[in-house]
Design a protein around this motif. Structure first.
Motif, PDB file in Angstrom:
ATOM      1  N   ILE A 112      -1.686  65.252  38.130  1.00  0.00           N
ATOM      2  CA  ILE A 112      -1.782  64.949  36.709  1.00  0.00           C
ATOM      3  C   ILE A 112      -1.068  66.056  35.949  1.00  0.00           C
ATOM      4  O   ILE A 112      -1.307  67.236  36.199  1.00  0.00           O
ATOM      5  N   PHE A 113      -0.182  65.664  35.044  1.00  0.00           N
ATOM      6  CA  PHE A 113       0.585  66.638  34.280  1.00  0.00           C
ATOM      7  C   PHE A 113       0.298  66.475  32.804  1.00  0.00           C
ATOM      8  O   PHE A 113      -0.093  65.416  32.343  1.00  0.00           O
ATOM      9  N   SER A 114       0.522  67.532  32.069  1.00  0.00           N
ATOM     10  CA  SER A 114       0.274  67.550  30.636  1.00  0.00           C
ATOM     11  C   SER A 114       1.585  67.772  29.891  1.00  0.00           C
ATOM     12  O   SER A 114       2.452  68.528  30.353  1.00  0.00           O
ATOM     13  N   PHE A 115       1.708  67.140  28.728  1.00  0.00           N
ATOM     14  CA  PHE A 115       2.874  67.391  27.877  1.00  0.00           C
ATOM     15  C   PHE A 115       2.887  68.854  27.420  1.00  0.00           C
ATOM     16  O   PHE A 115       3.920  69.379  27.036  1.00  0.00           O
ATOM     17  N   ALA A 116       1.741  69.503  27.459  1.00  0.00           N
ATOM     18  CA  ALA A 116       1.648  70.903  27.043  1.00  0.00           C
ATOM     19  C   ALA A 116       2.294  71.846  28.055  1.00  0.00           C
ATOM     20  O   ALA A 116       2.561  72.998  27.747  1.00  0.00           O
ATOM     21  N   ASP A 117       2.535  71.364  29.292  1.00  0.00           N
ATOM     22  CA  ASP A 117       3.121  72.206  30.335  1.00  0.00           C
ATOM     23  C   ASP A 117       4.216  71.446  31.081  1.00  0.00           C
ATOM     24  O   ASP A 117       4.053  71.097  32.246  1.00  0.00           O
ATOM     25  N   PRO A 118       5.347  71.171  30.419  1.00  0.00           N
ATOM     26  CA  PRO A 118       6.411  70.407  31.071  1.00  0.00           C
ATOM     27  C   PRO A 118       7.016  71.144  32.270  1.00  0.00           C
ATOM     28  O   PRO A 118       7.533  70.515  33.185  1.00  0.00           O
ATOM     29  N   ALA A 119       6.925  72.454  32.310  1.00  0.00           N
ATOM     30  CA  ALA A 119       7.485  73.218  33.430  1.00  0.00           C
ATOM     31  C   ALA A 119       6.784  72.857  34.739  1.00  0.00           C
ATOM     32  O   ALA A 119       7.414  72.848  35.800  1.00  0.00           O
ATOM     33  N   ILE A 129       8.420  69.648  35.984  1.00  0.00           N
ATOM     34  CA  ILE A 129       9.765  69.937  36.503  1.00  0.00           C
ATOM     35  C   ILE A 129       9.658  70.622  37.868  1.00  0.00           C
ATOM     36  O   ILE A 129      10.413  70.288  38.790  1.00  0.00           O
ATOM     37  N   ALA A 130       8.719  71.533  38.023  1.00  0.00           N
ATOM     38  CA  ALA A 130       8.522  72.202  39.318  1.00  0.00           C
ATOM     39  C   ALA A 130       8.120  71.192  40.383  1.00  0.00           C
ATOM     40  O   ALA A 130       8.582  71.272  41.531  1.00  0.00           O
ATOM     41  N   TYR A 131       7.300  70.220  40.014  1.00  0.00           N
ATOM     42  CA  TYR A 131       6.886  69.163  40.947  1.00  0.00           C
ATOM     43  C   TYR A 131       8.095  68.328  41.382  1.00  0.00           C
ATOM     44  O   TYR A 131       8.268  68.032  42.555  1.00  0.00           O
ATOM     45  N   LEU A 132       8.954  67.964  40.422  1.00  0.00           N
ATOM     46  CA  LEU A 132      10.149  67.192  40.752  1.00  0.00           C
ATOM     47  C   LEU A 132      11.084  67.987  41.672  1.00  0.00           C
ATOM     48  O   LEU A 132      11.650  67.431  42.618  1.00  0.00           O
ATOM     49  N   LYS A 133      11.217  69.281  41.422  1.00  0.00           N
ATOM     50  CA  LYS A 133      12.046  70.122  42.289  1.00  0.00           C
ATOM     51  C   LYS A 133      11.448  70.199  43.693  1.00  0.00           C
ATOM     52  O   LYS A 133      12.182  70.200  44.684  1.00  0.00           O
ATOM     53  N   GLU A 134      10.118  70.261  43.777  1.00  0.00           N
ATOM     54  CA  GLU A 134       9.434  70.285  45.071  1.00  0.00           C
ATOM     55  C   GLU A 134       9.741  69.013  45.870  1.00  0.00           C
ATOM     56  O   GLU A 134      10.017  69.065  47.060  1.00  0.00           O
ATOM     57  N   ILE A 135       9.718  67.871  45.185  1.00  0.00           N
ATOM     58  CA  ILE A 135      10.055  66.601  45.837  1.00  0.00           C
ATOM     59  C   ILE A 135      11.511  66.630  46.292  1.00  0.00           C
ATOM     60  O   ILE A 135      11.832  66.268  47.427  1.00  0.00           O
ATOM     61  N   ASP A 136      12.399  67.066  45.405  1.00  0.00           N
ATOM     62  CA  ASP A 136      13.826  67.105  45.710  1.00  0.00           C
ATOM     63  C   ASP A 136      14.104  67.995  46.921  1.00  0.00           C
ATOM     64  O   ASP A 136      14.827  67.603  47.838  1.00  0.00           O
ATOM     65  N   GLU A 137      13.513  69.171  46.946  1.00  0.00           N
ATOM     66  CA  GLU A 137      13.757  70.111  48.036  1.00  0.00           C
ATOM     67  C   GLU A 137      13.133  69.654  49.353  1.00  0.00           C
ATOM     68  O   GLU A 137      13.606  70.023  50.418  1.00  0.00           O
ATOM     69  N   GLY A 138      12.089  68.825  49.280  1.00  0.00           N
ATOM     70  CA  GLY A 138      11.413  68.376  50.491  1.00  0.00           C
ATOM     71  C   GLY A 138      11.902  67.036  51.025  1.00  0.00           C
ATOM     72  O   GLY A 138      11.367  66.531  52.015  1.00  0.00           O
ATOM     73  N   THR A 139      12.905  66.468  50.381  1.00  0.00           N
ATOM     74  CA  THR A 139      13.398  65.156  50.797  1.00  0.00           C
ATOM     75  C   THR A 139      14.277  65.279  52.029  1.00  0.00           C
ATOM     76  O   THR A 139      15.214  66.087  52.063  1.00  0.00           O
ATOM     77  N   ASP A 140      13.986  64.475  53.025  1.00  0.00           N
ATOM     78  CA  ASP A 140      14.775  64.438  54.249  1.00  0.00           C
ATOM     79  C   ASP A 140      16.203  64.009  53.901  1.00  0.00           C
ATOM     80  O   ASP A 140      16.399  63.086  53.102  1.00  0.00           O
TER      81      ASP A 140
END
Length: 66
Positions: free
Chosen positions: A33-40, A43-54
């Protein structure tokens, strides 16, 4: 994906209610669950997905979604 829990007593927006209410129980979601108050954090979650993609999954996704 691991389950993420929200702490008891956190303040949440509640549809149909004016203002905010406090939950008295812990929520157990199989999602983050993410909050608009903490967009970073999002973004960190999306980078985690990107870096972990086979690489093969990435290749096929690129072929499918072009």
């Amino acid at each position: 994906m691991m389950a993420h829990k929200r702490r008891t007593g956190s303040t949440y927006e509640w549809p149909g209610k004016k203002g905010q209410v406090t939950l008295n129980t812990e929520l157990d979601y199989k999602a983050r669950i993410f909050s608009f108050a903490d967009p970073a954090a999002f973004i960190a979650y999306l980078k985690e997905i990107d870096e972990g993609t086979d690489p093969m999954v990435r290749h096929f996704a690129e072929m499918l979604y072009r």
